[in-house]
Scaffold this motif. Structure first.
Motif, PDB file in Angstrom:
ATOM      1  N   PHE A 127       0.815  -1.217   0.000  1.00 51.47           N
ATOM      2  CA  PHE A 127       0.000   0.000   0.000  1.00 51.47           C
ATOM      3  C   PHE A 127       0.855   1.277   0.000  1.00 51.47           C
ATOM      4  O   PHE A 127       0.819   2.065   0.940  1.00 51.47           O
ATOM      5  CB  PHE A 127      -0.940   0.045   1.217  1.00 51.47           C
ATOM      6  N   ALA A 128       1.617   1.468  -1.037  1.00 52.04           N
ATOM      7  CA  ALA A 128       2.445   2.681  -1.129  1.00 52.04           C
ATOM      8  C   ALA A 128       1.545   3.918  -1.158  1.00 52.04           C
ATOM      9  O   ALA A 128       0.699   4.068  -2.024  1.00 52.04           O
ATOM     10  CB  ALA A 128       3.318   2.623  -2.371  1.00 52.04           C
ATOM     11  N   LEU A 129       1.744   4.796  -0.177  1.00 46.13           N
ATOM     12  CA  LEU A 129       0.964   6.032  -0.107  1.00 46.13           C
ATOM     13  C   LEU A 129       1.774   7.231  -0.581  1.00 46.13           C
ATOM     14  O   LEU A 129       1.267   8.102  -1.267  1.00 46.13           O
ATOM     15  CB  LEU A 129       0.482   6.274   1.333  1.00 46.13           C
ATOM     16  N   PHE A 130       3.027   7.280  -0.166  1.00 47.57           N
ATOM     17  CA  PHE A 130       3.926   8.381  -0.540  1.00 47.57           C
ATOM     18  C   PHE A 130       5.249   7.764  -0.982  1.00 47.57           C
ATOM     19  O   PHE A 130       6.190   7.655  -0.187  1.00 47.57           O
ATOM     20  CB  PHE A 130       4.160   9.332   0.641  1.00 47.57           C
ATOM     21  N   ALA A 131       5.319   7.362  -2.236  1.00 42.38           N
ATOM     22  CA  ALA A 131       6.471   6.609  -2.741  1.00 42.38           C
ATOM     23  C   ALA A 131       7.800   7.323  -2.531  1.00 42.38           C
ATOM     24  O   ALA A 131       8.818   6.685  -2.291  1.00 42.38           O
ATOM     25  CB  ALA A 131       6.277   6.303  -4.221  1.00 42.38           C
ATOM     26  N   ASN A 132       7.824   8.635  -2.606  1.00 47.73           N
ATOM     27  CA  ASN A 132       9.069   9.383  -2.489  1.00 47.73           C
ATOM     28  C   ASN A 132       9.310   9.951  -1.091  1.00 47.73           C
ATOM     29  O   ASN A 132      10.253  10.715  -0.886  1.00 47.73           O
ATOM     30  CB  ASN A 132       9.104  10.527  -3.510  1.00 47.73           C
ATOM     31  N   ALA A 133       8.457   9.597  -0.153  1.00 45.90           N
ATOM     32  CA  ALA A 133       8.600  10.116   1.212  1.00 45.90           C
ATOM     33  C   ALA A 133       8.344   8.987   2.216  1.00 45.90           C
ATOM     34  O   ALA A 133       7.284   8.924   2.842  1.00 45.90           O
ATOM     35  CB  ALA A 133       7.642  11.275   1.432  1.00 45.90           C
ATOM     36  N   PRO A 134       9.315   8.089   2.384  1.00 43.95           N
ATOM     37  CA  PRO A 134       9.090   6.917   3.247  1.00 43.95           C
ATOM     38  C   PRO A 134       8.808   7.255   4.710  1.00 43.95           C
ATOM     39  O   PRO A 134       8.013   6.575   5.360  1.00 43.95           O
ATOM     40  CB  PRO A 134      10.381   6.107   3.106  1.00 43.95           C
ATOM     41  N   VAL A 135       9.421   8.305   5.235  1.00 50.59           N
ATOM     42  CA  VAL A 135       9.176   8.675   6.633  1.00 50.59           C
ATOM     43  C   VAL A 135       7.747   9.189   6.791  1.00 50.59           C
ATOM     44  O   VAL A 135       7.025   8.793   7.721  1.00 50.59           O
ATOM     45  CB  VAL A 135      10.208   9.718   7.124  1.00 50.59           C
ATOM     46  N   THR A 136       7.314  10.046   5.860  1.00 56.66           N
ATOM     47  CA  THR A 136       5.937  10.550   5.890  1.00 56.66           C
ATOM     48  C   THR A 136       4.955   9.394   5.771  1.00 56.66           C
ATOM     49  O   THR A 136       3.956   9.340   6.502  1.00 56.66           O
ATOM     50  CB  THR A 136       5.705  11.561   4.737  1.00 56.66           C
ATOM     51  N   GLU A 137       5.251   8.468   4.868  1.00 56.56           N
ATOM     52  CA  GLU A 137       4.369   7.309   4.692  1.00 56.56           C
ATOM     53  C   GLU A 137       4.273   6.498   5.975  1.00 56.56           C
ATOM     54  O   GLU A 137       3.174   6.107   6.386  1.00 56.56           O
ATOM     55  CB  GLU A 137       4.874   6.411   3.554  1.00 56.56           C
ATOM     56  N   ALA A 138       5.398   6.241   6.630  1.00 58.31           N
ATOM     57  CA  ALA A 138       5.387   5.460   7.873  1.00 58.31           C
ATOM     58  C   ALA A 138       4.578   6.163   8.957  1.00 58.31           C
ATOM     59  O   ALA A 138       3.774   5.532   9.654  1.00 58.31           O
ATOM     60  CB  ALA A 138       6.815   5.204   8.345  1.00 58.31           C
ATOM     61  N   VAL A 139       4.757   7.469   9.089  1.00 61.83           N
ATOM     62  CA  VAL A 139       4.036   8.232  10.110  1.00 61.83           C
ATOM     63  C   VAL A 139       2.537   8.231   9.826  1.00 61.83           C
ATOM     64  O   VAL A 139       1.715   7.982  10.722  1.00 61.83           O
ATOM     65  CB  VAL A 139       4.581   9.681  10.210  1.00 61.83           C
ATOM     66  N   VAL A 140       2.154   8.496   8.574  1.00 61.50           N
ATOM     67  CA  VAL A 140       0.728   8.511   8.206  1.00 61.50           C
ATOM     68  C   VAL A 140       0.112   7.131   8.431  1.00 61.50           C
ATOM     69  O   VAL A 140      -0.987   7.020   8.989  1.00 61.50           O
ATOM     70  CB  VAL A 140       0.539   8.989   6.743  1.00 61.50           C
ATOM     71  N   LYS A 141       0.825   6.091   8.034  1.00 62.90           N
ATOM     72  CA  LYS A 141       0.300   4.729   8.236  1.00 62.90           C
ATOM     73  C   LYS A 141       0.148   4.413   9.722  1.00 62.90           C
ATOM     74  O   LYS A 141      -0.864   3.823  10.132  1.00 62.90           O
ATOM     75  CB  LYS A 141       1.200   3.702   7.554  1.00 62.90           C
ATOM     76  N   LEU A 142       1.123   4.798  10.535  1.00 60.95           N
ATOM     77  CA  LEU A 142       1.007   4.574  11.983  1.00 60.95           C
ATOM     78  C   LEU A 142      -0.213   5.287  12.555  1.00 60.95           C
ATOM     79  O   LEU A 142      -0.930   4.724  13.393  1.00 60.95           O
ATOM     80  CB  LEU A 142       2.274   5.040  12.704  1.00 60.95           C
ATOM     81  N   LEU A 143      -0.454   6.506  12.110  1.00 61.50           N
ATOM     82  CA  LEU A 143      -1.618   7.260  12.586  1.00 61.50           C
ATOM     83  C   LEU A 143      -2.922   6.571  12.176  1.00 61.50           C
ATOM     84  O   LEU A 143      -3.846   6.440  12.984  1.00 61.50           O
ATOM     85  CB  LEU A 143      -1.575   8.697  12.072  1.00 61.50           C
ATOM     86  N   ILE A 144      -2.997   6.138  10.928  1.00 61.30           N
ATOM     87  CA  ILE A 144      -4.216   5.465  10.443  1.00 61.30           C
ATOM     88  C   ILE A 144      -4.426   4.147  11.179  1.00 61.30           C
ATOM     89  O   ILE A 144      -5.534   3.845  11.638  1.00 61.30           O
ATOM     90  CB  ILE A 144      -4.141   5.230   8.908  1.00 61.30           C
TER      91      ILE A 144
END
Length: 198
Positions: A127-144
């Motif tokens: 489920f790639a959400l932000f392909a070029n921003a792995p830290v942002t993706e990890a944080v957003v996924k943790l929040l969700i």
């Protein structure tokens, strides 16, 4: 993002050791013990998520011997928790629970819970959400994940506590506790079956 949220919902809501044990602790020991146990599950699941995100879990679980050892430990721990839930309120002195499950127990369960690692691996590697921003993706996924995880586990705890509050006869309550424990044992059995077949 909605697809990811839907996947998280279905991966978490399905009965596994965490949700079954939180309902069992609520039914056997009540809401206060259930909340303490829930805090441990919450901390544990987030530590597992961080281990998956950082790659530590992949390195550790790459060794089949370590996977087998963790599986044996998790099976033994789940059976121990099932036993404590099944015997809650028992008048037989040698099996009466000396203490209610708490934060430490929830944390320990998640540390060895195979479903926690599998679910987090699926959620954080797919489920790639932000392909070029792995830290942002990890944080957003943790929040969700946490925004879905917390209410679902509170709901399972409420279901367990609601059973307890029905003020059922001790014999009926004991049967409910045993049914909760047997559900956990069934999950262990299914995991063993999939390990043997796989």
């Amino acid at each position: 993002m909605l697809t990811f949220a839907a996947a998280v919902f279905f991966l978490i809501v399905t009965p596994g050791p965490g949700v079954l044990s939180i309902a069992g602790v609520g039914a056997a020991f009540g809401g206060r013990a259930g909340l303490r146990y829930l805090i441990g599950l919450f901390i544990g699941t987030n530590l597992v998520a961080l281990a998956v995100i950082s790659g530590v879990a992949a390195v550790v679980l790459a060794d089949p011997r370590i996977r087998t050892i963790l599986f044996v430990i998790s099976t033994a721990y789940l059976l121990y928790l099932a036993f404590r839930i099944a015997t809650a309120g028992s008048r037989v002195a040698f099996i009466e629970a000396r203490r209610q499950p708490g934060i430490r127990d929830g944390l320990a369960l998640q540390a060895v819970n195979p479903k926690a690692y599998a679910v987090n691996t699926v959620m954080f590697s797919g489920f790639a959400l932000f392909a070029n921003a792995p830290v942002t993706e990890a944080v957003v996924k943790l929040l969700i994940v946490n925004a879905i995880w917390v209410p679902l586990h509170l709901l399972w705890l409420w279901a367990g506590v609601a059973l307890r509050r029905l003020d059922l006869a001790p014999r009926v309550q004991r049967r409910i506790n045993i049914a909760m424990a047997l559900s956990m044992v069934t999950v262990v059995g299914l995991a063993l079956w999939s390990l043997i077949r796989g």
